[in-house]
Design a protein around this motif. Sequence first.
Motif, PDB file in Angstrom:
ATOM      1  N   HIS A 234       0.826  -1.204   0.000  1.00 45.99           N
ATOM      2  CA  HIS A 234       0.000   0.000   0.000  1.00 45.99           C
ATOM      3  C   HIS A 234       0.858   1.251   0.000  1.00 45.99           C
ATOM      4  O   HIS A 234       2.023   1.216   0.379  1.00 45.99           O
ATOM      5  CB  HIS A 234      -0.935   0.008   1.219  1.00 45.99           C
ATOM      6  CG  HIS A 234      -0.245   0.228   2.520  1.00 45.99           C
ATOM      7  ND1 HIS A 234       0.418  -0.771   3.192  1.00 45.99           N
ATOM      8  CD2 HIS A 234      -0.093   1.340   3.266  1.00 45.99           C
ATOM      9  CE1 HIS A 234       0.944  -0.279   4.309  1.00 45.99           C
ATOM     10  NE2 HIS A 234       0.641   1.000   4.371  1.00 45.99           N
ATOM     11  N   SER A 235       0.237   2.333  -0.428  1.00 46.64           N
ATOM     12  CA  SER A 235       0.904   3.633  -0.383  1.00 46.64           C
ATOM     13  C   SER A 235       1.008   4.081   1.076  1.00 46.64           C
ATOM     14  O   SER A 235       0.068   3.901   1.858  1.00 46.64           O
ATOM     15  CB  SER A 235       0.095   4.670  -1.173  1.00 46.64           C
ATOM     16  OG  SER A 235       0.000   4.300  -2.530  1.00 46.64           O
ATOM     17  N   LYS A 236       2.131   4.673   1.424  1.00 44.41           N
ATOM     18  CA  LYS A 236       2.359   5.126   2.794  1.00 44.41           C
ATOM     19  C   LYS A 236       1.271   6.097   3.239  1.00 44.41           C
ATOM     20  O   LYS A 236       0.886   6.997   2.498  1.00 44.41           O
ATOM     21  CB  LYS A 236       3.730   5.791   2.886  1.00 44.41           C
ATOM     22  CG  LYS A 236       4.113   6.183   4.288  1.00 44.41           C
ATOM     23  CD  LYS A 236       5.504   6.773   4.348  1.00 44.41           C
ATOM     24  CE  LYS A 236       5.815   7.155   5.780  1.00 44.41           C
ATOM     25  NZ  LYS A 236       7.152   7.670   5.950  1.00 44.41           N
TER      26      LYS A 236
ATOM     27  N   SER B   7      -0.348   0.204  -4.113  1.00 47.32           N
ATOM     28  CA  SER B   7       0.915   0.733  -4.604  1.00 47.32           C
ATOM     29  C   SER B   7       1.749  -0.413  -5.148  1.00 47.32           C
ATOM     30  O   SER B   7       1.710  -1.510  -4.601  1.00 47.32           O
ATOM     31  CB  SER B   7       1.681   1.438  -3.482  1.00 47.32           C
ATOM     32  OG  SER B   7       2.966   1.785  -3.915  1.00 47.32           O
TER      33      SER B   7
ATOM     34  N   SER C 156       5.725   0.599  -2.908  1.00 50.40           N
ATOM     35  CA  SER C 156       5.912   0.875  -1.471  1.00 50.40           C
ATOM     36  C   SER C 156       6.417  -0.354  -0.742  1.00 50.40           C
ATOM     37  O   SER C 156       5.943  -1.459  -0.968  1.00 50.40           O
ATOM     38  CB  SER C 156       4.593   1.333  -0.843  1.00 50.40           C
ATOM     39  OG  SER C 156       4.727   1.434   0.539  1.00 50.40           O
TER      40      SER C 156
END
Length: 98
Positions: free
Chosen positions: A70-72, A91, A94
């Motif tokens: 996942h995106s941060k 993401s 990531s």
Amino acid sequence: MLEGKALIQDTDMPVKMQMQAMTCASQALDLYDAIDCKSIAAHIKKEFDKRYGGGWQCVVGSQFGCFFTHSKGTFIYFTLETLQFVIFKGSSSSPSNH
């Protein structure tokens, strides 16, 4: 409505977004039967796509496993009533895996 019912298991979302996730989940539970996990997840995903841009994913249920990147700052895993909720923005690059 939501007070005292949600229990966050893990998250890296900003607090405001966390609250939005739990509020949206509570609203979905008011709209759909608790066994209709697909409709609950779709409702949350569409709300997050509208509010925060496309690419959001949502998993809802009482028993499931998942692994994703996942995106941060976009991940939350919480319990509300009898269901668990995972919401994240996908993401491909990531290093944050859950």
